[in-house]
Scaffold this active site. Structure first.
Site, PDB file in Angstrom:
ATOM      1  N   HIS A 161      -5.523   4.762 -24.707  1.00  0.00           N
ATOM      2  CA  HIS A 161      -4.261   5.652 -24.110  1.00  0.00           C
ATOM      3  C   HIS A 161      -3.967   7.052 -24.829  1.00  0.00           C
ATOM      4  O   HIS A 161      -2.887   7.172 -25.072  1.00  0.00           O
ATOM      5  CB  HIS A 161      -3.595   4.651 -23.989  1.00  0.00           C
ATOM      6  CG  HIS A 161      -3.418   3.760 -22.633  1.00  0.00           C
ATOM      7  ND1 HIS A 161      -2.711   2.968 -22.182  1.00  0.00           N
ATOM      8  CD2 HIS A 161      -4.793   3.210 -22.032  1.00  0.00           C
ATOM      9  CE1 HIS A 161      -2.848   2.088 -21.423  1.00  0.00           C
ATOM     10  NE2 HIS A 161      -4.565   2.220 -21.439  1.00  0.00           N
ATOM     11  N   TYR A 263       9.478   8.512 -15.507  1.00  0.00           N
ATOM     12  CA  TYR A 263       8.733   7.840 -14.339  1.00  0.00           C
ATOM     13  C   TYR A 263       8.633   6.264 -14.484  1.00  0.00           C
ATOM     14  O   TYR A 263       7.717   5.670 -13.855  1.00  0.00           O
ATOM     15  CB  TYR A 263       7.355   8.590 -14.346  1.00  0.00           C
ATOM     16  CG  TYR A 263       7.401   9.864 -13.816  1.00  0.00           C
ATOM     17  CD1 TYR A 263       7.289   9.937 -12.546  1.00  0.00           C
ATOM     18  CD2 TYR A 263       7.988  10.875 -14.413  1.00  0.00           C
ATOM     19  CE1 TYR A 263       7.246  11.352 -11.828  1.00  0.00           C
ATOM     20  CE2 TYR A 263       8.120  12.270 -13.888  1.00  0.00           C
ATOM     21  CZ  TYR A 263       8.016  12.459 -12.607  1.00  0.00           C
ATOM     22  OH  TYR A 263       7.884  13.710 -11.975  1.00  0.00           O
TER      23      TYR A 263
END
Length: 380
Positions: A161, A263
């Site tokens: 990631h 988000y």
């Protein structure tokens, strides 16, 4: 007269050999979409774990390979040269050499921007972004005067990631996707830039009009927060920023990525943890911005381009996303601030990257060892 049964196997053998030779000699194939569109795909060579690409003004192509190779590709004869001066990368897991983009004024300043994973002390790692001057006159071509302009903070253990996709906005600022490094909670922390979208000047300095000016020095570089693993970033023709990210277990997202918005990761997601432990859905927490499109089951999105070419005029302004797990190319209709998937092309391989070429064709990179560079043109 009835044929001898012994002649039939020979007939099938001859036909099989003929068909095998014909297919083997051709590097073109037709790719069908699930709503009736189709491409002709032609291979332009293979690469070792290709990750990103960008076109030069003269039509040549820069392609990164995760192990740390930057290739200069000449499409006319399908030749490639390794560019010297690439920084040392921390290769392994999802880490290595990542994105490559040109400065908007590349023809004047020759600046190229690279993202990559770098190793720190005690084998901890993080993403970095560097810029350098590309010397095409050198033999072999070379990156010169390289300087690092941004780093993930902090470096952490693990190899996943990084995200580190790059895009220049219409205002000339550089946007960087910074993944959560599989650490989850830092995506909501103000003193770490993991799980964020970053906005900086091309020299690495921080714009004074970024949205989070009162959350600490590091947060002044943030554009948005609450992201997981953002592997696609692009601007539409209205100047709006779109990003997509992989969900945990399903729940991949396409987001209209607005300054100052949160988000929600890891507090909300349309997917669940790999253990099966549930995560609250977006509609349970309206304070977090929900995605415009989400996918259950996963498509594992990677690479994003907003189409602006002339070869497919009906697709102007639409998005194309590569699919890793889904082995697909997705076409997304965008209408203002709304989006929906309208077609999916079965590519038969994991797709890592997608770009638009100078002549309006779509170009994709397959993932992994031997990943091909494919040119997709209209089957008219």
């Amino acid at each position: 007269m009835m044929k001898s049964s012994r002649s039939i196997p020979w007939l099938f053998l001859i036909l099989a050999l003929f068909c095998s030779s014909a297919l083997g000699d051709s590097d073109e194939r037709v790719i069908q979409g699930n709503t009736g569109s189709s491409f002709i795909a032609e291979s332009y060579g293979k690469f070792d774990e290709p990750w990103a690409m960008t076109f030069l003004p003269d039509g040549r192509l820069l392609i990164t390979e995760k192990s740390g190779v930057l290739n200069l590709v000449r499409l006319q004869d399908r030749s490639k040269q390794a560019v010297r001066g690439v920084p040392e990368v921390a290769y392994g897991g999802q880490g290595g050499l990542g994105d490559v983009v040109l400065h908007p004024n590349f023809q004047e300043n020759r600046w190229v921007y690279l993202s990559y994973a770098e190793e720190g002390p005690w084998r901890i790692k993080g993403a970095a972004v560097a810029r350098a001057t590309l010397s095409l006159e050198a033999d072999p071509p070379a990156l010169e005067n390289l300087e690092v302009i941004w780093r993930q903070t902090p470096k952490v253990s693990g190899g996943g990631h990084y995200s580190h996709r790059l895009a220049f906005g219409p205002d000339g600022h550089l946007f960087i996707t910074s993944g959560d490094r599989q650490k989850l909670e830092p995506a909501q922390h103000w003193d770490q830039n993991l799980g964020k979208v970053i906005r900086i000047h091309p020299d690495g300095s921080i714009p004074e009009d970024n949205p989070f000016q009162e959350k600490g020095e590091l947060a002044k570089s943030f554009w948005s927060l609450g992201h997981r693993n953002v592997l696609g970033i692009a601007f539409d023709n209205q100047g709006q920023l779109w990003t997509h990210e992989m969900g945990p277990r399903h729940g991949d997202e396409l987001n209209l990525t607005v300054a100052g918005e949160n988000y929600g990761w890891p507090l909300v997601s349309w997917g669940d943890h790999y253990s099966g432990f549930p995560i609250p859905d977006h509609d349970t927490r309206p304070e977090f911005k929900a995605p415009e499109v989400y996918w259950v089951p996963t498509v594992a999105p990677s690479g994003l381009v907003l189409y602006d070419g002339s070869m497919f005029p009906d697709w102007q302004g639409q998005a194309f996303i590569g699919g890793l797990r889904s082995e697909s190319l997705l076409r997304i209709r965008i209408d203002g601030q709304e989006a929906e998937e309208v077609e999916r092309f079965d590519m038969g391989e994991r797709i890592r990257e997608v770009e638009v070429g100078p002549e309006g064709a779509l170009w994709v990179l397959e993932d992994g060892s031997g990943g091909r560079l494919l040119r997709l043109v209209c089957k008219c």
